[in-house]
Enzyme design. Structure first.
Site, short mmCIF file in Angstrom:
data_model
loop_
_atom_site.label_atom_id
_atom_site.label_comp_id
_atom_site.label_asym_id
_atom_site.label_seq_id
_atom_site.Cartn_x
_atom_site.Cartn_y
_atom_site.Cartn_z
N TYR A 181 0.86 -1.19 0.00
CA TYR A 181 0.00 0.00 0.00
C TYR A 181 0.89 1.24 0.00
CZ TYR A 181 -2.84 3.74 2.09
OH TYR A 181 -3.44 4.94 2.35
N LYS A 185 1.53 4.13 -2.78
CA LYS A 185 1.12 5.51 -2.47
C LYS A 185 2.29 6.46 -2.78
CE LYS A 185 -2.37 6.87 -0.75
NZ LYS A 185 -3.64 7.29 -1.42
N1 NAI Z 1 -8.11 5.91 6.22
C1 NAI Z 1 -6.93 6.42 6.55
O1 NAI Z 1 -6.51 6.39 7.72
C2 NAI Z 1 -6.08 7.08 5.49
C3 NAI Z 1 -6.45 7.09 4.16
N2 NAI Z 1 -5.66 7.73 3.24
C4 NAI Z 1 -6.07 7.80 1.82
O2 NAI Z 1 -7.34 8.40 1.73
C5 NAI Z 1 -8.05 7.91 0.60
C6 NAI Z 1 -9.44 7.50 1.03
O3 NAI Z 1 -9.33 6.45 1.97
P1 NAI Z 1 -10.59 5.87 2.74
O4 NAI Z 1 -11.76 6.73 2.52
O5 NAI Z 1 -10.14 5.58 4.11
O6 NAI Z 1 -10.79 4.48 1.99
P2 NAI Z 1 -12.12 3.76 1.49
O7 NAI Z 1 -11.73 2.35 1.21
O8 NAI Z 1 -13.24 3.98 2.41
O9 NAI Z 1 -12.43 4.52 0.12
C7 NAI Z 1 -11.74 4.27 -1.07
C8 NAI Z 1 -12.73 4.27 -2.22
O10 NAI Z 1 -12.02 4.04 -3.43
C9 NAI Z 1 -12.82 3.22 -4.25
N3 NAI Z 1 -12.01 2.52 -5.23
C10 NAI Z 1 -11.09 1.56 -4.98
N4 NAI Z 1 -10.58 1.10 -6.13
C11 NAI Z 1 -11.18 1.79 -7.13
C12 NAI Z 1 -11.08 1.77 -8.54
N5 NAI Z 1 -10.27 0.92 -9.17
N6 NAI Z 1 -11.83 2.62 -9.25
C13 NAI Z 1 -12.69 3.47 -8.64
N7 NAI Z 1 -12.81 3.54 -7.31
C14 NAI Z 1 -12.09 2.70 -6.56
C15 NAI Z 1 -13.49 2.27 -3.28
O11 NAI Z 1 -14.65 1.67 -3.84
C16 NAI Z 1 -13.80 3.18 -2.12
O12 NAI Z 1 -15.09 3.71 -2.20
C17 NAI Z 1 -7.19 6.80 0.02
O13 NAI Z 1 -6.45 7.32 -1.06
C18 NAI Z 1 -6.24 6.44 1.14
O14 NAI Z 1 -5.00 5.97 0.64
C19 NAI Z 1 -4.53 8.38 3.61
C20 NAI Z 1 -4.12 8.39 4.90
C21 NAI Z 1 -4.85 7.73 5.95
C1 LIG Z 2 -5.11 -4.34 16.50
C2 LIG Z 2 -4.58 -3.05 17.03
C3 LIG Z 2 -3.19 -3.17 17.53
C4 LIG Z 2 -4.63 -1.94 16.05
C5 LIG Z 2 -6.04 -1.58 15.61
C6 LIG Z 2 -6.09 -0.24 14.92
C7 LIG Z 2 -5.52 -0.24 13.52
C8 LIG Z 2 -6.48 -0.97 12.62
C9 LIG Z 2 -5.26 1.21 13.05
C10 LIG Z 2 -4.24 1.92 13.95
C11 LIG Z 2 -3.45 2.87 13.07
C12 LIG Z 2 -4.23 2.88 11.79
C13 LIG Z 2 -3.63 3.42 10.55
C14 LIG Z 2 -4.07 2.96 9.30
C15 LIG Z 2 -5.09 1.87 9.20
C16 LIG Z 2 -5.74 1.47 10.53
C17 LIG Z 2 -4.72 1.43 11.65
C18 LIG Z 2 -3.61 0.44 11.34
C19 LIG Z 2 -3.43 3.43 8.01
C20 LIG Z 2 -2.46 2.34 7.60
C21 LIG Z 2 -4.47 3.64 6.91
C22 LIG Z 2 -3.85 4.10 5.63
C23 LIG Z 2 -2.77 5.09 5.75
O1 LIG Z 2 -2.47 5.77 4.79
C24 LIG Z 2 -1.99 5.21 6.98
C25 LIG Z 2 -2.75 4.79 8.22
C26 LIG Z 2 -1.87 4.82 9.45
C27 LIG Z 2 -2.63 4.50 10.69
#
Ligand code: NAI
Ligand SMILES: CC(C)CCC[C@@H](C)[C@H]1CC[C@H]2C3=C(CC[C@]12C)[C@@]1(C)CCC(=O)C[C@@H]1CC3
Length: 382
Positions: A181, A185
């Site tokens: 991942y 990214k």
């Molecule tokens: N959740 C987190 O803690 C973090 C997320 N991000 C980034 O933020 C963005 C959004 O993440 P979330 O909302 O958490 O994830 P999410 O999984 O809820 O949303 C991602 C969306 O992308 C869509 N998708 C996946 N593959 C696709 C494709 N081939 N064509 C069209 N759509 C597609 C999925 O259907 C989904 O609706 C991502 O780029 C992720 O890398 C960055 C840092 C932290």
């Molecule tokens: C089982 C426990 C030790 C941990 C449970 C929580 C985790 C699922 C989350 C804690 C930090 C989170 C995190 C992400 C996903 C969910 C956690 C691992 C990311 C990897 C999501 C995508 C990113 O770009 C970075 C995030 C960092 C923190």
């Protein structure tokens, strides 16, 4: 008395003027900057945008905020997860340029928030969607005459599993990313920032959030609760003092919109990456405990040495790889999660404060309260 015109009404006025007094402009929309200043103004003030990945956790919060701010929104996603008045859904794969071109007609601003879930750990899928797919998105944006692309990258692009304290954007990309991942990214962010070209009329910026949480998050709280329900949340990995950024989803949305609205040819943010966090680093285990206790579960209490847990997680991960043709099992404590749970990883967002006036809009305590309240079905005993 004075007459106030909103950017939208000015854009409409400009379109009207253009109809009755046609200006000689290049037919090539990519040269929009060189055309008349009025036309440039119309382009920058347009509120037609598309959210790629708009069906996801972050994407949907972004869509809701954009609608509230008067934007016209198209969602492009591989799935449709909800319906909202005022939103046009385009279901398709972002690797399909034709499907993208249909969705991007008349759009001046694109938010790219799509990615496969990190937990899938599927190398080929990450490469196809995050790298090739992003390349296709950029091509489609250029062909459709889109002027601004805002990428949701991740602060993890510099994380290698060792401590990061107050990390700034000038840290080098991880040479040994902790998973596929993160690896993809990094390539995705490089592609988007490199595509920023004022001459061609495409401006780009990358927002790097960290540990997004909030209502409807499909990963953090659900994985945490699942682990607690299976009785595996009794232990603290390491001494529990490691500080981490967790960012409430509204703050990420605020950073994304702020960057889009600051993105102009003369702006310092063009082609740059920005950390967007809650700006309140917190002990990882205090944050987890607040969520768990808020939902009625016990907080973890017993400490385990970091190296022991990391070694075990690595062993389990290797075993899962070796045995995958025979038995499919997915360990909860992957090496990546152990590193995230046991190391410092918090980032400075002073660049975003300075260049675009970023300031979090929801504090951490408030964010945790709102998140806990939004998961009644995950409460202990529910
Ligand atoms: N959740 C987190 O803690 C973090 C997320 N991000 C980034 O933020 C963005 C959004 O993440 P979330 O909302 O958490 O994830 P999410 O999984 O809820 O949303 C991602 C969306 O992308 C869509 N998708 C996946 N593959 C696709 C494709 N081939 N064509 C069209 N759509 C597609 C999925 O259907 C989904 O609706 C991502 O780029 C992720 O890398 C960055 C840092 C932290
Ligand atoms: C089982 C426990 C030790 C941990 C449970 C929580 C985790 C699922 C989350 C804690 C930090 C989170 C995190 C992400 C996903 C969910 C956690 C691992 C990311 C990897 C999501 C995508 C990113 O770009 C970075 C995030 C960092 C923190």
């Amino acid at each position: 008395s004075s007459v106030r015109l909103s950017p939208n009404s000015l854009a409409t006025l400009f379109r009207f003027l253009k109809e009755i007094f046609p200006v000689s402009s290049s037919s090539n929309r990519r040269n929009a900057f060189r055309i008349s200043s009025l036309e440039s103004f119309s382009a920058w003030s347009s509120k037609r945008c598309a959210v790629i990945g708009g069906s996801g956790f972050l994407g949907r919060h972004l869509v809701e905020k954009l609608l509230g701010k008067g934007y016209t929104v198209s969602v492009f996603d591989i799935r449709q997860s909800y319906e909202l008045p005022g939103v046009t859904f385009h279901q398709g794969d972002l690797c399909d340029k034709q499907a993208l071109l249909t969705a991007l007609q008349g759009v001046s601003l694109v938010f790219h928030c799509a990615s496969p879930a990190p937990a899938s750990d599927d190398k080929a899928l990450f490469q196809r969607v995050n790298i090739q797919g992003t390349h296709t998105v950029l091509q489609a944006c250029t062909e459709a005459g889109v002027q601004k692309v805002v990428l949701t990258s991740s602060a993890s692009v510099v994380f290698e599993g060792t401590d990061i304290k107050d990390g700034r954007e000038d840290l080098p990309y991880a040479k040994k990313p902790i998973d596929y991942y993160t690896e993809t990214k990094i390539e995705q962010e490089k592609l988007v920032l490199k595509a920023c070209d004022k001459e061609k009329g495409l401006l780009t910026v990358a927002i790097r959030p960290h540990g997004i949480f909030g209502p409807r998050d499909p990963q953090l709280v659900p994985i945490l609760v699942d682990t607690a329900r299976r009785g595996n949340m009794k232990f603290i990995i390491g001494d529990g003092s490691n500080l981490v950024d967790f960012t409430f989803v509204d703050n990420v949305v605020h950073g994304l919109i702020l960057s889009a609205e600051s993105l102009r040819p003369e702006s310092p943010i063009c082609g740059k990456a920005y950390h967007i966090t809650n700006d309140e680093p917190v002990r990882f285990w205090d944050f987890m405990s607040d969520i768990l206790v808020g939902l009625g579960y016990a907080a973890p209490r017993y400490n385990l040495p970091y190296t022991l847990v990391y070694g075990l997680a690595l062993l389990l991960w290797l075993l899962s790889l070796l045995l995958c043709p025979l038995v499919a099992f997915k360990p909860t404590f992957t090496p990546m999660r152990v590193a995230l749970a046991g190391k410092h990883h918090f980032y400075s967002c002073s660049r975003a404060k300075q260049d675009m006036g970023y300031k979090p809009v929801v504090g951490l305590k408030d964010g945790i309260r709102r998140t806990v309240e939004s998961y009644p079905h995950l409460r202990h005993g529910a």
